[in-house]
Design a protein around this motif. Structure first.
Motif, mmCIF file in Angstrom:
data_model
loop_
_atom_site.group_PDB
_atom_site.id
_atom_site.type_symbol
_atom_site.label_atom_id
_atom_site.label_comp_id
_atom_site.label_asym_id
_atom_site.label_seq_id
_atom_site.Cartn_x
_atom_site.Cartn_y
_atom_site.Cartn_z
ATOM 1 N N ALA A 1 34.077 31.922 28.358
ATOM 2 C CA ALA A 1 34.650 32.427 27.104
ATOM 3 C C ALA A 1 33.607 32.597 26.010
ATOM 4 C CB ALA A 1 35.735 31.467 26.618
ATOM 5 N N GLU A 2 32.400 32.114 26.259
ATOM 6 C CA GLU A 2 31.383 32.134 25.202
ATOM 7 C C GLU A 2 30.504 33.370 25.264
ATOM 8 O OE1 GLU A 2 31.527 29.853 23.003
ATOM 9 O OE2 GLU A 2 32.820 28.386 24.031
ATOM 10 N N PHE A 3 30.570 34.110 26.357
ATOM 11 C CA PHE A 3 29.705 35.274 26.534
ATOM 12 C C PHE A 3 30.531 36.554 26.590
ATOM 13 C CE2 PHE A 3 26.767 31.979 27.494
ATOM 14 C CZ PHE A 3 25.514 32.499 27.227
ATOM 15 N N ASP A 4 29.988 37.606 25.987
ATOM 16 C CA ASP A 4 30.692 38.889 25.983
ATOM 17 C C ASP A 4 30.475 39.644 27.293
ATOM 18 O OD1 ASP A 4 31.694 39.114 23.097
ATOM 19 O OD2 ASP A 4 29.600 38.512 22.865
ATOM 20 N N ALA A 5 29.360 39.371 27.957
ATOM 21 C CA ALA A 5 29.107 40.050 29.240
ATOM 22 C C ALA A 5 28.004 39.321 29.991
ATOM 23 C CB ALA A 5 28.701 41.506 28.998
ATOM 24 N N TRP A 6 27.913 39.627 31.273
ATOM 25 C CA TRP A 6 26.877 39.073 32.153
ATOM 26 C C TRP A 6 26.179 40.245 32.818
ATOM 27 C CZ3 TRP A 6 26.871 33.517 33.265
ATOM 28 C CH2 TRP A 6 27.847 32.822 32.519
ATOM 29 N N GLU A 7 24.888 40.162 32.968
ATOM 30 C CA GLU A 7 24.190 41.286 33.600
ATOM 31 C C GLU A 7 24.530 41.331 35.091
ATOM 32 O OE1 GLU A 7 20.246 42.287 30.911
ATOM 33 O OE2 GLU A 7 19.991 41.075 32.718
ATOM 34 N N VAL A 8 25.103 42.464 35.493
ATOM 35 C CA VAL A 8 25.478 42.649 36.891
ATOM 36 C C VAL A 8 24.341 43.311 37.673
ATOM 37 C CG1 VAL A 8 26.508 44.949 36.596
ATOM 38 C CG2 VAL A 8 27.385 43.415 38.371
ATOM 39 N N ALA A 9 23.371 43.810 36.924
ATOM 40 C CA ALA A 9 22.184 44.402 37.553
ATOM 41 C C ALA A 9 21.042 44.268 36.572
ATOM 42 C CB ALA A 9 22.430 45.875 37.880
ATOM 43 N N PHE B 1 28.479 54.699 28.881
ATOM 44 C CA PHE B 1 29.584 54.593 27.908
ATOM 45 C C PHE B 1 30.208 55.963 27.698
ATOM 46 C CE2 PHE B 1 26.733 51.075 26.775
ATOM 47 C CZ PHE B 1 27.632 50.018 26.685
ATOM 48 N N GLU B 2 31.470 55.923 27.323
ATOM 49 C CA GLU B 2 32.142 57.172 26.963
ATOM 50 C C GLU B 2 32.683 57.108 25.552
ATOM 51 O OE1 GLU B 2 34.435 59.383 29.842
ATOM 52 O OE2 GLU B 2 34.066 57.770 31.292
ATOM 53 N N CYS B 3 32.127 56.193 24.748
ATOM 54 C CA CYS B 3 32.617 56.002 23.382
ATOM 55 C C CYS B 3 31.782 56.820 22.400
ATOM 56 C CB CYS B 3 32.545 54.523 23.026
ATOM 57 S SG CYS B 3 30.866 53.870 23.093
ATOM 58 N N GLU B 4 32.096 56.667 21.153
ATOM 59 C CA GLU B 4 31.317 57.298 20.094
ATOM 60 C C GLU B 4 29.904 56.708 20.107
ATOM 61 O OE1 GLU B 4 31.093 56.739 15.296
ATOM 62 O OE2 GLU B 4 32.993 56.292 16.299
ATOM 63 N N ARG B 5 28.921 57.536 19.707
ATOM 64 C CA ARG B 5 27.541 57.021 19.681
ATOM 65 C C ARG B 5 27.300 56.259 18.386
ATOM 66 N NH1 ARG B 5 23.128 60.857 22.693
ATOM 67 N NH2 ARG B 5 24.519 61.638 24.283
ATOM 68 N N ALA C 1 32.947 48.612 23.007
ATOM 69 C CA ALA C 1 33.162 49.019 24.405
ATOM 70 C C ALA C 1 32.728 47.916 25.367
ATOM 71 C CB ALA C 1 32.400 50.312 24.687
ATOM 72 N N ILE C 2 31.673 47.217 25.018
ATOM 73 C CA ILE C 2 31.227 46.101 25.880
ATOM 74 C C ILE C 2 32.257 44.984 25.842
ATOM 75 C CG2 ILE C 2 29.441 44.329 26.215
ATOM 76 C CD1 ILE C 2 27.413 46.378 25.065
#
Lengths: 263, 333
Positions: A160-168, A203-207, A215-216
């Motif tokens: 719950a403390e991290f927004d993401a983990w590197e998958v590559a 990403f497909e969001c606004e730049r 988005a992340i």
């Protein structure tokens, strides 16, 4: 839709390229966003102090220059390439033991913070300044280099403390992370131009920085293998690429990914 | 000028009056933007500078009439900053002569070596850069946080991927009468800045002096090649001293009988000075005691009226900054 690389190093730590050179490297290839994440090492351990002596880390002293150059280069990148440059750093806790070593990306961070606390506190401090906490290369990178397993060892506690983990990271995809159902991003951990051929996030969001960070958080992204069109230097050495999974979008395939950057 | 009562003010006013075609204005009063007093002194002139190229030249530096022309000759888009070797000249007294010897040997060869190994350093006595480049790293405002604004300026330029270039001609620093304590305090300050900015290199500094290098060289050559330590030391000391004396002469230091004495004195003082530098992290500058943090950053200690103009520092050493034309215009001096 645009490509993004959220993990790279400049000459402020152990990278080979200056920040302007990184901007041009990615901008000329049509990337939509990059995050520059130089190492910020502990300053109370032997390895951290050694990094400081060897000028391989951001310090309190170099921080003002770093953040100012990032700010001015972000403006240039937007005007010249319509590319978003996100400030950040990589909190670097290195130990002799791989299981006590951890690297945490702070994406969108603009305030200096020491890397001395426990990883849980560090992740909270990163998020307290509105930045994303991302676990960098949490499992074996398949390379002969320092490994950082501490975050992965504590993944349930830290979920719950991290927004993401590197998958590559670089040319390697981490099946352990992909199968864990943790939120993910894919990055190059680029130190030199030869590492451009590597995994990237799509990403497909606004730049904009806010939209990308959102988005992340919401995992509205996919990842893809990017083959650098500027060079034929083959750096991929494992078979993971050929059977790589694309969990959030399957339209990108390794054999035509070089064109995505221009999309 | 920091102080309106500075005796150089009428000289500058007369210069401006004598050259009405040159757009120039005297700005009096400094502005606190950070703990570096020299930057505080320059910031108003810097902000009001009209053109892109800025020259910073300390008030005790004398330059040749074609100084600007020679500097400009080196400029291209890949150059971020220009600096110059400083030659100590017109020295008087023991402190003055030691100061000149220090500049003309230790610093001259150190700086030349740094450029030779592609690790250029910038000396703030005389430097030239573009405001548009400085704006990319935050301008003088960022430099005000550091004691060695010149070194950091060079580092920032390197981080931008631009080159630091050394002018072909050295600039002369007029030394005059100089007390031994002033000489000592100044080099303690410079040394501590170096120590905080490059701690690893600092530990090797004794080897830039003649004695430590002679001892270790003699031992190494005996061990590796079986050469007599006495023979090695004699050759080493002779070559080193002759090269240094030639360098001192080349940089304009007066050739006289006592010249070798000051050279020998400086070399003897090298190790005690290094030990003194190693023993602390504070420096005295322009009447202020400043504490250095790692990397040469200064602890901020703003005056009561932070951000306000303040004058009247009795020990202030003024620095002049002037703006030159950009690449599309003819620079004027």
């Amino acid at each position: 839709m645009f490509l993004a690389d959220l993990h790279m190093h400049s000459t402020f730590s152990d990278g080979k390229l200056s920040i302007p050179e990184l901007v041009d490297l990615y901008g000329q290839r049509g990337f939509g966003a990059i995050a520059i994440t130089d190492h910020l090492c502990e300053d109370q351990t032997f390895l951290g102090k050694a990094a400081g002596y060897l000028k391989q880390t951001l310090t309190r002293a170099t921080w003002p220059l770093y953040i100012e150059i990032l700010r001015s280069e972000a403006e240039r990148a937007w005007h010249q390439y319509r590319m978003v440059v996100i400030p950040g750093f990589e909190l670097t806790k290195n130990s002799v033991s791989n299981h006590r070593s951890a690297h945490i990306l702070a994406i969108g961070a603009t305030e200096f913070m020491p890397a001395n606390d426990d990883v849980l506190m560090l992740a909270r401090q990163v998020r307290a300044q509105g930045a994303l906490a991302i676990a960098a290369h949490p499992v074996s990178t398949r390379k002969v280099e320092k490994q950082t397993f501490h975050l992965w060892d504590r993944r349930e506690e830290l979920r719950a403390e991290f927004d993401a983990w590197e998958v590559a990271s670089g040319p390697y995809i981490f099946d352990e992370v992909r199968e864990s159902k943790l939120p993910v991003v894919a990055s190059s951990d680029l130190h030199a131009p030869i590492q451009m051929t590597s995994w990237k996030t799509v990403f497909e969001c606004e730049r904009s920085q806010g939209a990308i960070m959102d988005a992340i958080r919401k995992q509205r992204l996919s990842y893809t293998f990017y083959r650098d069109p500027a060079g034929d230097r083959e750096v991929v050495k494992n078979d993971d690429v050929t059977h790589a999974a694309f969990p959030l979008g399957s339209r990108y395939r390794a054999d035509h990914l070089g064109n995505v950057a221009g999309a | 000028m920091a102080d309106a009562n500075d005796p150089v003010v009428p000289v500058i006013q007369r210069l401006i009056a004598d050259h009405p075609a040159a757009p120039a204005r005297l700005i009096v009063g400094d502005l606190w933007i950070g703990p570096n007093p020299k930057v505080n002194n320059m910031i108003r002139g810097y902000r009001e500078a009209k053109y892109d190229w800025v020259v910073i030249s300390d008030s005790n530096v004398r330059v040749a009439p074609d100084y600007l022309k020679r500097m400009v000759a080196h400029l291209d888009l890949g150059v971020g900053i220009m600096t110059s070797l400083v030659a100590g000249q017109n020295a008087e007294g023991i402190g003055g002569n030691l100061e000149a010897t220090f500049l003309n040997t230790y610093y001259a060869r150190g700086m030349s070596l740094a450029f030779a190994v592609k690790q250029p350093v910038v000396l703030g006595k005389s430097m030239m850069f573009r405001k548009s480049v400085a704006a990319r790293f935050g301008g003088l405002e960022v430099l005000s946080r550091y004691l060695a604004e010149d070194y950091i300026c060079g580092e920032a330029v390197r981080q931008l991927g631009l080159r630091t270039v050394m002018a072909t001609d050295p600039v002369a620093q007029h030394i005059g009468q100089y007390s031994f304590s002033s000489f000592w305090a100044r080099h303690i300050r410079w040394g501590r800045i170096r120590k905080m900015q490059s701690p690893l290199l600092f530990w090797f500094e004794p080897f830039l002096g003649i004695f430590a290098s002679a001892i270790f060289g003699a031992l190494a050559f005996q061990r590796l090649f079986g050469i007599s330590p006495v023979l090695f030391a004699c050759i080493h000391l002779t070559l080193w001293s002759v090269c240094d004396l030639l360098l001192m002469r080349r940089l304009g230091q007066k050739v006289e009988v006592k010249m070798p004495l000051f050279w020998f004195g400086r070399e003897l003082l090298g190790l005690p000075m290094w030990l003194h530098i190693a023993s602390g992290n504070t420096v005295n500058w322009r009447g202020e005691r400043l504490k250095l943090q790692s990397g040469g950053i200064l602890e901020a200690n703003p005056p009561a009226l932070s951000g306000a103009t303040f004058n009247g520092r009795t020990q202030a050493q003024s620095s002049a900054s002037l703006s030159l034309g950009n690449s599309d215009e003819q620079p004027s001096s």
